[in-house]
Design a protein around this motif. Structure first.
Motif, PDB file in Angstrom:
ATOM      1  N   ILE A   1      43.112  33.932  27.135  1.00  0.00           N
ATOM      2  CA  ILE A   1      43.249  35.357  27.367  1.00  0.00           C
ATOM      3  C   ILE A   1      44.716  35.603  27.957  1.00  0.00           C
ATOM      4  O   ILE A   1      45.082  34.775  28.911  1.00  0.00           O
ATOM      5  N   LYS A   2      45.284  36.743  27.578  1.00  0.00           N
ATOM      6  CA  LYS A   2      46.877  36.924  28.168  1.00  0.00           C
ATOM      7  C   LYS A   2      46.801  37.656  29.393  1.00  0.00           C
ATOM      8  O   LYS A   2      46.104  38.809  29.158  1.00  0.00           O
ATOM      9  N   TYR A   3      47.760  37.542  30.378  1.00  0.00           N
ATOM     10  CA  TYR A   3      47.558  38.197  31.447  1.00  0.00           C
ATOM     11  C   TYR A   3      49.219  38.628  31.569  1.00  0.00           C
ATOM     12  O   TYR A   3      50.244  37.596  31.619  1.00  0.00           O
TER      13      TYR A   3
ATOM     14  N   SER B   1      51.757  41.701  40.758  1.00  0.00           N
ATOM     15  CA  SER B   1      50.767  42.410  40.161  1.00  0.00           C
ATOM     16  C   SER B   1      50.181  41.558  39.023  1.00  0.00           C
ATOM     17  O   SER B   1      51.198  40.852  38.359  1.00  0.00           O
ATOM     18  N   LEU B   2      48.868  41.314  38.694  1.00  0.00           N
ATOM     19  CA  LEU B   2      48.478  40.816  37.634  1.00  0.00           C
ATOM     20  C   LEU B   2      47.514  41.544  36.608  1.00  0.00           C
ATOM     21  O   LEU B   2      46.823  42.531  37.531  1.00  0.00           O
TER      22      LEU B   2
ATOM     23  N   GLN C   1      42.692  47.837  32.522  1.00  0.00           N
ATOM     24  CA  GLN C   1      43.226  48.795  33.238  1.00  0.00           C
ATOM     25  C   GLN C   1      43.365  48.307  34.756  1.00  0.00           C
ATOM     26  O   GLN C   1      44.497  48.101  35.510  1.00  0.00           O
ATOM     27  N   ARG C   2      42.258  47.353  35.358  1.00  0.00           N
ATOM     28  CA  ARG C   2      42.300  46.797  36.660  1.00  0.00           C
ATOM     29  C   ARG C   2      43.407  45.794  36.736  1.00  0.00           C
ATOM     30  O   ARG C   2      43.467  44.838  35.951  1.00  0.00           O
TER      31      ARG C   2
ATOM     32  N   GLY D   1      36.997  36.389  42.497  1.00  0.00           N
ATOM     33  CA  GLY D   1      35.940  37.243  42.081  1.00  0.00           C
ATOM     34  C   GLY D   1      36.657  38.313  41.162  1.00  0.00           C
ATOM     35  O   GLY D   1      35.933  39.341  41.017  1.00  0.00           O
ATOM     36  N   TRP D   2      37.812  38.227  41.260  1.00  0.00           N
ATOM     37  CA  TRP D   2      38.469  39.327  40.366  1.00  0.00           C
ATOM     38  C   TRP D   2      37.880  39.434  38.901  1.00  0.00           C
ATOM     39  O   TRP D   2      38.066  38.497  38.340  1.00  0.00           O
ATOM     40  N   ASP D   3      37.636  40.719  38.587  1.00  0.00           N
ATOM     41  CA  ASP D   3      37.071  41.101  37.252  1.00  0.00           C
ATOM     42  C   ASP D   3      37.855  42.157  36.778  1.00  0.00           C
ATOM     43  O   ASP D   3      37.777  43.572  36.878  1.00  0.00           O
ATOM     44  N   PRO D   4      39.053  41.731  35.747  1.00  0.00           N
ATOM     45  CA  PRO D   4      39.737  42.664  35.240  1.00  0.00           C
ATOM     46  C   PRO D   4      39.156  43.781  34.459  1.00  0.00           C
ATOM     47  O   PRO D   4      39.663  44.805  34.051  1.00  0.00           O
TER      48      PRO D   4
END
Length: 92
Positions: free
Chosen positions: A16-18, A40-41, A47-48, A87-90
C-alpha cells in the motif's frame, strides 16, 4: 499532496502506498517551548491523515545551531508503521 523538493515523498508498506509531507521543522514557541518537526501521512486515495511530531533534537535544546532537518523515506516508513500499530485507520 503537492511537494516542494525534498519535503515529501511516497513509501510502500505491505503493498500500500502512503504519501508523506514535512509540515514544519523544529521551532521554538514562546508558549510551548521547543516543538519537534511534524510530518503528515496519508494513504493514497484516502482522506484521513496522521500527523506525527518527532522529538526536538537535543542540539536545539542545548542552544546549538539548527542544522539540517533529517527526514527521508526510511524515517517516514517507520512513522507509517508506528501509526498503524498505534491504531491509525486511514480508511476510517
Amino acid at each position: 499532496m503537492s511537494y516542494s523538493h525534498g519535503r515529501g515523498g511516497t513509501v510502500e508498506i505491505d503493498g500500500i502506498k502512503y504519501d508523506w509531507e514535512l509540515l514544519s521543522e523544529p521551532q521554538l514557541s514562546s508558549f510551548d517551548g521547543w516543538k519537534g518537526m511534524t510530518v503528515s501521512l496519508r494513504q493514497r486515495g484516502m482522506q484521513r491523515e496522521a500527523v506525527l511530531e518527532f522529538p526536538t533534537p537535543k542540539r536545539l535544546i542545548k542552544g546549538l545551531p539548527k542544522g539540517r532537518t533529517h527526514i527521508n523515506d526510511t524515517i517516514a516508513a517507520r512513522g507509517v508503521r508506528a501509526a498503524l500499530c498505534a491504531g491509525w485507520d486511514p480508511a476510517s
